[in-house]
Design a protein around this motif. Structure first.
Motif, PDB file in Angstrom:
ATOM      1  N   SER A   1       0.837  -1.194   0.000  1.00 25.67           N
ATOM      2  CA  SER A   1       0.000   0.000   0.000  1.00 25.67           C
ATOM      3  C   SER A   1       0.873   1.245   0.000  1.00 25.67           C
ATOM      4  CB  SER A   1      -0.902  -0.002   1.235  1.00 25.67           C
ATOM      5  OG  SER A   1      -1.650   1.184   1.300  1.00 25.67           O
ATOM      6  N   THR A   2       0.492   2.208  -0.804  1.00 29.82           N
ATOM      7  CA  THR A   2       1.213   3.478  -0.815  1.00 29.82           C
ATOM      8  C   THR A   2       0.740   4.333   0.353  1.00 29.82           C
ATOM      9  OG1 THR A   2      -0.420   4.428  -2.313  1.00 29.82           O
ATOM     10  CG2 THR A   2       1.562   3.485  -3.307  1.00 29.82           C
ATOM     11  N   PHE A   3       1.499   5.379   0.643  1.00 27.72           N
ATOM     12  CA  PHE A   3       1.167   6.314   1.710  1.00 27.72           C
ATOM     13  C   PHE A   3       0.391   7.465   1.097  1.00 27.72           C
ATOM     14  CE2 PHE A   3       1.894   9.886   4.508  1.00 27.72           C
ATOM     15  CZ  PHE A   3       1.770   9.319   5.764  1.00 27.72           C
ATOM     16  N   ILE A   4      -0.693   7.840   1.742  1.00 27.07           N
ATOM     17  CA  ILE A   4      -1.526   8.911   1.194  1.00 27.07           C
ATOM     18  C   ILE A   4      -1.630  10.051   2.206  1.00 27.07           C
ATOM     19  CG2 ILE A   4      -3.693   7.937   2.027  1.00 27.07           C
ATOM     20  CD1 ILE A   4      -4.956   8.927  -0.626  1.00 27.07           C
ATOM     21  N   TYR A   5      -1.667  11.236   1.694  1.00 24.20           N
ATOM     22  CA  TYR A   5      -1.900  12.422   2.504  1.00 24.20           C
ATOM     23  C   TYR A   5      -2.719  13.392   1.656  1.00 24.20           C
ATOM     24  CZ  TYR A   5       1.736  14.552  -0.314  1.00 24.20           C
ATOM     25  OH  TYR A   5       2.462  15.022  -1.361  1.00 24.20           O
ATOM     26  N   SER A   6      -3.270  14.389   2.289  1.00 21.09           N
ATOM     27  CA  SER A   6      -4.088  15.350   1.555  1.00 21.09           C
ATOM     28  C   SER A   6      -3.628  16.765   1.856  1.00 21.09           C
ATOM     29  CB  SER A   6      -5.561  15.193   1.945  1.00 21.09           C
ATOM     30  OG  SER A   6      -6.334  16.205   1.328  1.00 21.09           O
TER      31      SER A   6
ATOM     32  N   ASN B   1       6.417   5.951  -2.710  1.00 19.63           N
ATOM     33  CA  ASN B   1       5.205   5.403  -3.316  1.00 19.63           C
ATOM     34  C   ASN B   1       5.494   4.842  -4.703  1.00 19.63           C
ATOM     35  OD1 ASN B   1       3.581   5.926  -1.118  1.00 19.63           O
ATOM     36  ND2 ASN B   1       2.722   7.808  -1.957  1.00 19.63           N
ATOM     37  N   GLU B   2       6.350   5.513  -5.460  1.00 17.52           N
ATOM     38  CA  GLU B   2       6.715   5.029  -6.791  1.00 17.52           C
ATOM     39  C   GLU B   2       7.465   3.701  -6.697  1.00 17.52           C
ATOM     40  OE1 GLU B   2       6.439   4.786 -10.692  1.00 17.52           O
ATOM     41  OE2 GLU B   2       5.547   6.394  -9.521  1.00 17.52           O
ATOM     42  N   VAL B   3       8.331   3.580  -5.707  1.00 18.93           N
ATOM     43  CA  VAL B   3       9.038   2.304  -5.482  1.00 18.93           C
ATOM     44  C   VAL B   3       8.015   1.205  -5.208  1.00 18.93           C
ATOM     45  CG1 VAL B   3      10.511   1.050  -3.848  1.00 18.93           C
ATOM     46  CG2 VAL B   3      11.206   3.309  -4.688  1.00 18.93           C
ATOM     47  N   LEU B   4       7.037   1.491  -4.363  1.00 14.68           N
ATOM     48  CA  LEU B   4       6.009   0.492  -4.047  1.00 14.68           C
ATOM     49  C   LEU B   4       5.188   0.122  -5.283  1.00 14.68           C
ATOM     50  CD1 LEU B   4       4.824   1.842  -0.603  1.00 14.68           C
ATOM     51  CD2 LEU B   4       6.154  -0.228  -1.037  1.00 14.68           C
TER      52      LEU B   4
END
Length: 69
Positions: free
Chosen positions: A31-36, A59-62
């Motif tokens: 799962s990527t990390f998300i923020y807003s 996130n790109e690596v994931l």
């Protein structure tokens, strides 16, 4: 510091963990990390562009690793 230190070890660690999990018959979900940016008052850490860039880099690596599993 974040710009000069690419996520090489992060990538190797995730690859090692997914390889180990697969060898044990474990299905892997990444799962990527998300923020807003819509809630700046609750996410002071994410107001720094270097942090945002580092998160996107990981996130790109994931995403890349996920595409190969």
């Amino acid at each position: 510091m974040l710009q000069t230190n690419k996520p090489i070890f992060f990538e190797k660690n995730i690859q090692s963990l997914t390889t180990l999990a697969h060898s044990l018959g474990i299905r892997v979900v990444l799962s990527t990390f998300i923020y807003s940016d819509e809630f700046p008052e609750t996410n002071i850490l994410f107001s720094d562009q270097a942090i945002k860039d580092a998160i996107e880099e990981q996130n790109e690596v994931l995403r890349d690793i996920s595409a190969g599993i």
